[in-house]
Design a protein around this motif. Structure first.
Motif, PDB file in Angstrom:
ATOM      1  N   ASP A 135       0.832  -1.213   0.000  1.00 17.89           N
ATOM      2  CA  ASP A 135       0.000   0.000   0.000  1.00 17.89           C
ATOM      3  C   ASP A 135       0.866   1.262   0.000  1.00 17.89           C
ATOM      4  O   ASP A 135       0.371   2.372   0.153  1.00 17.89           O
ATOM      5  CB  ASP A 135      -0.939   0.009   1.202  1.00 17.89           C
ATOM      6  CG  ASP A 135      -0.187  -0.029   2.526  1.00 17.89           C
ATOM      7  OD1 ASP A 135       1.052  -0.177   2.499  1.00 17.89           O
ATOM      8  OD2 ASP A 135      -0.827   0.077   3.590  1.00 17.89           O
ATOM      9  N   GLU A 136       2.180   1.082  -0.132  1.00 15.15           N
ATOM     10  CA  GLU A 136       3.105   2.223  -0.199  1.00 15.15           C
ATOM     11  C   GLU A 136       3.092   2.836  -1.591  1.00 15.15           C
ATOM     12  O   GLU A 136       2.878   2.141  -2.589  1.00 15.15           O
ATOM     13  CB  GLU A 136       4.525   1.775   0.156  1.00 15.15           C
ATOM     14  CG  GLU A 136       4.660   1.245   1.572  1.00 15.15           C
ATOM     15  CD  GLU A 136       6.049   0.678   1.841  1.00 15.15           C
ATOM     16  OE1 GLU A 136       6.392   0.550   3.024  1.00 15.15           O
ATOM     17  OE2 GLU A 136       6.765   0.359   0.879  1.00 15.15           O
ATOM     18  N   ILE A 137       3.322   4.166  -1.619  1.00 11.49           N
ATOM     19  CA  ILE A 137       3.354   4.878  -2.907  1.00 11.49           C
ATOM     20  C   ILE A 137       4.793   5.268  -3.192  1.00 11.49           C
ATOM     21  O   ILE A 137       5.430   5.971  -2.399  1.00 11.49           O
ATOM     22  CB  ILE A 137       2.458   6.128  -2.864  1.00 11.49           C
ATOM     23  CG1 ILE A 137       1.001   5.726  -2.596  1.00 11.49           C
ATOM     24  CG2 ILE A 137       2.568   6.908  -4.165  1.00 11.49           C
ATOM     25  CD1 ILE A 137       0.064   6.896  -2.410  1.00 11.49           C
ATOM     26  N   HIS A 138       5.323   4.798  -4.322  1.00 12.84           N
ATOM     27  CA  HIS A 138       6.687   5.113  -4.739  1.00 12.84           C
ATOM     28  C   HIS A 138       6.665   5.684  -6.153  1.00 12.84           C
ATOM     29  O   HIS A 138       5.690   5.514  -6.891  1.00 12.84           O
ATOM     30  CB  HIS A 138       7.560   3.852  -4.699  1.00 12.84           C
ATOM     31  CG  HIS A 138       7.651   3.226  -3.342  1.00 12.84           C
ATOM     32  ND1 HIS A 138       8.395   3.755  -2.322  1.00 12.84           N
ATOM     33  CD2 HIS A 138       7.069   2.093  -2.839  1.00 12.84           C
ATOM     34  CE1 HIS A 138       8.281   3.002  -1.242  1.00 12.84           C
ATOM     35  NE2 HIS A 138       7.476   1.979  -1.531  1.00 12.84           N
ATOM     36  N   THR A 139       7.736   6.369  -6.486  1.00 11.19           N
ATOM     37  CA  THR A 139       7.816   7.014  -7.813  1.00 11.19           C
ATOM     38  C   THR A 139       8.518   6.129  -8.840  1.00 11.19           C
ATOM     39  O   THR A 139       8.904   6.603  -9.900  1.00 11.19           O
ATOM     40  CB  THR A 139       8.576   8.354  -7.694  1.00 11.19           C
ATOM     41  OG1 THR A 139       9.872   8.107  -7.153  1.00 11.19           O
ATOM     42  CG2 THR A 139       7.829   9.321  -6.803  1.00 11.19           C
ATOM     43  N   TYR A 140       8.679   4.839  -8.523  1.00 14.75           N
ATOM     44  CA  TYR A 140       9.378   3.945  -9.446  1.00 14.75           C
ATOM     45  C   TYR A 140       8.534   3.702 -10.695  1.00 14.75           C
ATOM     46  O   TYR A 140       7.295   3.651 -10.648  1.00 14.75           O
ATOM     47  CB  TYR A 140       9.673   2.597  -8.769  1.00 14.75           C
ATOM     48  CG  TYR A 140      10.483   2.698  -7.499  1.00 14.75           C
ATOM     49  CD1 TYR A 140      11.624   3.480  -7.441  1.00 14.75           C
ATOM     50  CD2 TYR A 140      10.107   1.992  -6.356  1.00 14.75           C
ATOM     51  CE1 TYR A 140      12.370   3.564  -6.272  1.00 14.75           C
ATOM     52  CE2 TYR A 140      10.848   2.070  -5.185  1.00 14.75           C
ATOM     53  CZ  TYR A 140      11.966   2.866  -5.151  1.00 14.75           C
ATOM     54  OH  TYR A 140      12.697   2.956  -3.999  1.00 14.75           O
ATOM     55  N   ASP A 141       9.233   3.530 -11.838  1.00 10.61           N
ATOM     56  CA  ASP A 141       8.552   3.114 -13.066  1.00 10.61           C
ATOM     57  C   ASP A 141       8.121   1.661 -12.931  1.00 10.61           C
ATOM     58  O   ASP A 141       8.663   0.901 -12.115  1.00 10.61           O
ATOM     59  CB  ASP A 141       9.486   3.272 -14.275  1.00 10.61           C
ATOM     60  CG  ASP A 141       9.842   4.727 -14.523  1.00 10.61           C
ATOM     61  OD1 ASP A 141       9.017   5.597 -14.166  1.00 10.61           O
ATOM     62  OD2 ASP A 141      10.945   4.987 -15.046  1.00 10.61           O
ATOM     63  N   GLY A 142       7.174   1.271 -13.777  1.00  4.91           N
ATOM     64  CA  GLY A 142       6.668  -0.100 -13.711  1.00  4.91           C
ATOM     65  C   GLY A 142       7.721  -1.143 -13.994  1.00  4.91           C
ATOM     66  O   GLY A 142       7.710  -2.234 -13.407  1.00  4.91           O
ATOM     67  N   ASP A 143       8.665  -0.825 -14.891  1.00  7.03           N
ATOM     68  CA  ASP A 143       9.704  -1.797 -15.233  1.00  7.03           C
ATOM     69  C   ASP A 143      10.947  -1.671 -14.350  1.00  7.03           C
ATOM     70  O   ASP A 143      11.977  -2.271 -14.636  1.00  7.03           O
ATOM     71  CB  ASP A 143      10.093  -1.645 -16.706  1.00  7.03           C
ATOM     72  CG  ASP A 143      10.575  -0.234 -17.017  1.00  7.03           C
ATOM     73  OD1 ASP A 143      10.441   0.647 -16.140  1.00  7.03           O
ATOM     74  OD2 ASP A 143      11.081  -0.011 -18.147  1.00  7.03           O
ATOM     75  N   LYS A 144      10.840  -0.898 -13.266  1.00  8.79           N
ATOM     76  CA  LYS A 144      11.964  -0.737 -12.350  1.00  8.79           C
ATOM     77  C   LYS A 144      12.271  -2.061 -11.658  1.00  8.79           C
ATOM     78  O   LYS A 144      11.398  -2.703 -11.070  1.00  8.79           O
ATOM     79  CB  LYS A 144      11.627   0.336 -11.297  1.00  8.79           C
ATOM     80  CG  LYS A 144      12.617   0.477 -10.165  1.00  8.79           C
ATOM     81  CD  LYS A 144      13.890   1.155 -10.607  1.00  8.79           C
ATOM     82  CE  LYS A 144      14.811   1.417  -9.428  1.00  8.79           C
ATOM     83  NZ  LYS A 144      16.072   2.030  -9.840  1.00  8.79           N
ATOM     84  N   LEU A 145      13.546  -2.477 -11.693  1.00  5.87           N
ATOM     85  CA  LEU A 145      13.956  -3.718 -11.054  1.00  5.87           C
ATOM     86  C   LEU A 145      13.988  -3.537  -9.549  1.00  5.87           C
ATOM     87  O   LEU A 145      14.478  -2.532  -9.047  1.00  5.87           O
ATOM     88  CB  LEU A 145      15.346  -4.132 -11.549  1.00  5.87           C
ATOM     89  CG  LEU A 145      15.937  -5.410 -10.941  1.00  5.87           C
ATOM     90  CD1 LEU A 145      15.141  -6.636 -11.390  1.00  5.87           C
ATOM     91  CD2 LEU A 145      17.404  -5.554 -11.340  1.00  5.87           C
ATOM     92  N   ILE A 146      13.419  -4.534  -8.835  1.00  9.13           N
ATOM     93  CA  ILE A 146      13.453  -4.503  -7.380  1.00  9.13           C
ATOM     94  C   ILE A 146      13.920  -5.859  -6.870  1.00  9.13           C
ATOM     95  O   ILE A 146      13.858  -6.868  -7.577  1.00  9.13           O
ATOM     96  CB  ILE A 146      12.072  -4.171  -6.771  1.00  9.13           C
ATOM     97  CG1 ILE A 146      11.066  -5.276  -7.103  1.00  9.13           C
ATOM     98  CG2 ILE A 146      11.576  -2.807  -7.216  1.00  9.13           C
ATOM     99  CD1 ILE A 146       9.756  -5.154  -6.349  1.00  9.13           C
TER     100      ILE A 146
END
Length: 681
Positions: A135-146
């Motif tokens: 439920d956290e909001i981050h500014t990462y792009d959808g294809d950002k590797l995590i």
């Protein structure tokens, strides 16, 4: 042993100064940075003034701080974040979902069987929690590797694979359309939105640790200069790559020179330079300000202020070098000018800046700005007791800082695009800190027993307790003191002396007459003279004693020493001529020593002015028919007689200044007696 003690007693003032000299030198050396001084002075944008420079040893070229900053930002932007997976959440969510379904499902309301809704919900929860719910909001792009950490295992995923609770409504619609259970859409959404809890959270600690580890691997160097390689030629402009190479050489030099082998030699060098600065200060005081040099309290006060500025600057530099201009260095000449004179203030300011040149970065720029600001302080601040003057001066100092910094930046960078506007805020803070001069002056007066123009203004108030007592007990003396104060103040203004000091000295110079007011002619209400019944020696003693009694009264009321000096010297070693002549008439001879004031003679322009004004004002009362000619003659006669007696030998006053004082006194007395030119009828 006795001879040693006697020698110490005779030279204790000199011994104290030597101790102060050594202590101050050691403290400044302690504050100095623990490194050698690079022997070449260079500035960005300026030509190289020395001969061709070749590398004295091999060294690495340091990357510019901006380059390192960009690399750190790039690492932070490209860093792979770590998310933590919690396996315990899924089971509790499934249990909560089934319990709520049992409670809220009503057969008559839904066409879809409860078991079907249960299966769809359980399957959705199971599939979703395998991917991970957040439920956290981050500014990462959808294809950002995590990195998804599950126990001791770490799995690579894209950020879009995590299920976000904000997408629940969209996912429910897809399930409803796929399974054709439109009637249960609202129920399914309500149940899942209530029970879904995130099982994936960003592990900030692990992510930052990963970023920090990668930042530490950044190579601060970008190349090597071999020994003997040419770094810069004479006349080349120091900019760009040349500037960075020179900074790299300077950094390498500083790191190599401060070693155990040459530590002692560096201390010797620093000791010699700092000692020279303090030696110059002692020589200046001894030759040009002996009254300060022979007063250990005043010498200590000056050294204390120098050490305070060095300490404050060192302290600020340890926090951050950008804050160096917040230290109000200009408060030093301002305070010294308030207690002494502008020349002392400027000289001490210059020596302090020379010491700070060892400490601060960009020393030439810093010293230039501080020199100019100090000169402006000396030239603009006058009559510090007027509050507006301090504000005006602080505004001018701040403006000088801003203009000087802007000019240096333009010279070095060639543009204003990268101008750091926050530095202007530091200059404003410095100006505000300089306003602390007033409370600091009050603090110094109490600690060191000094007196400034601010205190003199308070002492000049005729409603003060002591002056009101003088006006009540000896009204004639009080009126005489007011007249003398006006005369002396006008004379001081004419020759550039301290008019406020001489006015205060004049107001208090005769307070000793309060003990026997009727023994002085100005306080005698009738023609009866008390001295007619006394022996001339007794009368002379009473007259002379008003100086001693005045000093006692002044000390009892805690008057500053600078004011008491006027009481001690306003008669110098002059002769009480009236009673001396009377003694000779009555007894045929007289011992001159019995009729001479104890002194000392005036030792400053201000005390000399008071002696002249006091004698002239008192004598003017004896003029029966004052005229312009008679006033001019008796002013000349009185002051010339004082000069002939050598009363002004220690006063550091010139013949020209004495002539100017005579003119002022003549003019003022003519105005007092309202003399006009007599026109023919």
């Amino acid at each position: 042993m006795k001879n040693l003690f006697s020698l110490f007693a005779k030279n204790q003032s000199l011994i104290y100064k030597v101790f102060l000299f050594i202590l101050s030198t050691l403290l400044v050396i302690y504050f100095l940075p623990k490194g050698g001084q690079f022997k070449y002075n260079f500035q960005k944008g300026k030509p190289w003034q020395y001969e061709n420079l070749y590398a004295p040893f091999s060294f690495t070229i340091k990357k510019h701080e901006d380059t390192l900053k960009k690399e750190r930002e790039q690492i932070r932007n490209n860093a792979v974040p770590y998310f933590e997976y919690n396996n315990e959440i899924e089971a509790s969510v499934l249990e909560n979902f089934n319990n709520k379904l049992e409670t809220k499902y009503v057969d008559s309301l839904y066409a879809t069987p409860q078991n079907t809704i249960k299966k769809i919900g359980d399957r959705f929860i199971s599939e979703t929690y395998k991917k991970g719910v957040t439920d956290e909001i981050h500014t990462y792009d959808g294809d950002k590797l995590i990195y998804l950490k599950n126990g001791n295992e770490i799995e690579e995923r894209s950020y879009s694979q995590l299920f976000k609770k904000e997408n629940l409504n969209k996912k429910i619609r897809e399930l409803v359309e796929k399974n054709n259970i439109e009637d249960a859409q609202a129920l399914l959404y309500n149940l899942l939105s209530e029970v879904l809890d995130p099982n994936v959270k960003l592990n900030t600690k692990l992510t930052e640790a990963s970023i920090d580890a990668e930042i530490k691997t950044i190579n601060p160097n970008r190349g090597i200069i071999e020994k003997g390689g040419r770094i810069i030629a004479k006349g080349e402009v120091v900019e760009g790559d040349k500037y960075q190479v020179l900074n790299s050489l300077k950094a390498e030099f500083d790191s190599q020179i401060w070693s155990k082998n040459n530590y002692l030699w560096l201390l010797v060098g620093y000791s010699m330079l700092v000692s020279l600065v303090f030696l110059m200060l002692f020589l200046f005081l001894k030759n040009y300000r002996p009254y300060i040099y022979h007063n250990n309290t005043k010498v200590t006060f000056i050294f204390f202020n120098i050490l305070l500025m060095v300490f404050l600057t060192t302290l600020v530099l340890k926090v951050h070098s950008d804050y160096v201009y917040v230290v109000p260095i200009c408060i030093l000449p301002l305070i010294l000018k308030a207690f002494f004179d502008p020349r002392v203030g400027l000289f001490v300011h210059v020596l302090t800046i020379l010491l700070l040149g060892f400490i601060v970065p960009n020393s030439f720029e810093y010293m230039f700005l501080q020199f100019i600001a100090g000169i402006v302080t000396i030239l603009t601040v006058s009559e510090l007791y007027k509050r507006a003057n301090l504000f005006i001066s602080v505004g001018q100092i701040t403006l000088i800082y801003i203009l000087g910094y802007f000019a240096f930046f333009v010279i070095q960078e060639g543009n204003i695009q990268t101008l750091q506007w926050e530095n202007f805020g530091y200059f404003i803070l410095c100006g505000l800190a300089t306003l602390f001069a007033h409370p600091l002056i009050y603090f110094y007066e109490k600690i060191f027993g000094l007196v400034s123009d601010v205190s003199l203004l308070e002492l000049s108030d005729t409603n003060s307790k002591l002056l009101k007592e003088l006006s009540n007990k000896a009204p004639g003396t009080f009126h005489h003191s007011l007249n003398v104060a006006n005369l002396a103040e006008a004379a001081a203004n004419e020759i550039g002396a301290n008019s406020m000091l001489v006015r205060v000295g004049a107001l208090y110079h005769d307070i000793g007459k309060m003990q026997n007011p009727t023994m002085f002619t100005e306080n005698q209400a009738n023609s009866i003279n008390s001295h007619n019944e006394l022996d001339p020696k007794e009368s002379a003693k009473i007259i002379i004693d008003h100086v001693i009694k005045g000093i006692e009264i002044a000390r009892k009321h805690n008057l500053p020493d600078r004011v008491i000096d006027f009481i001690r010297t306003h008669h110098g070693t002059s002769l009480v001529y009236y009673f001396y002549s009377k003694e000779r008439e009555e007894h045929g001879e007289a011992n001159k020593e019995d009729f001479i004031y104890p002194g000392p003679i005036p030792f400053s322009k201000e005390t000399a002015i008071l002696m002249m004004a006091d004698s002239v004002e008192a004598a003017s009362k004896s003029l029966k028919e004052p005229s312009s000619t008679s006033i001019d003659e008796f002013v000349e006669k009185i002051i010339n007689n004082q000069m002939a007696q050598g009363q002004f030998l220690n006063a550091n006053i010139t013949f020209k200044e004495i002539e100017m004082i005579k003119k002022v006194l003549k003019k003022k007395l003519n105005n007092i007696y309202h003399l006009r030119v007599e026109y023919p009828e």
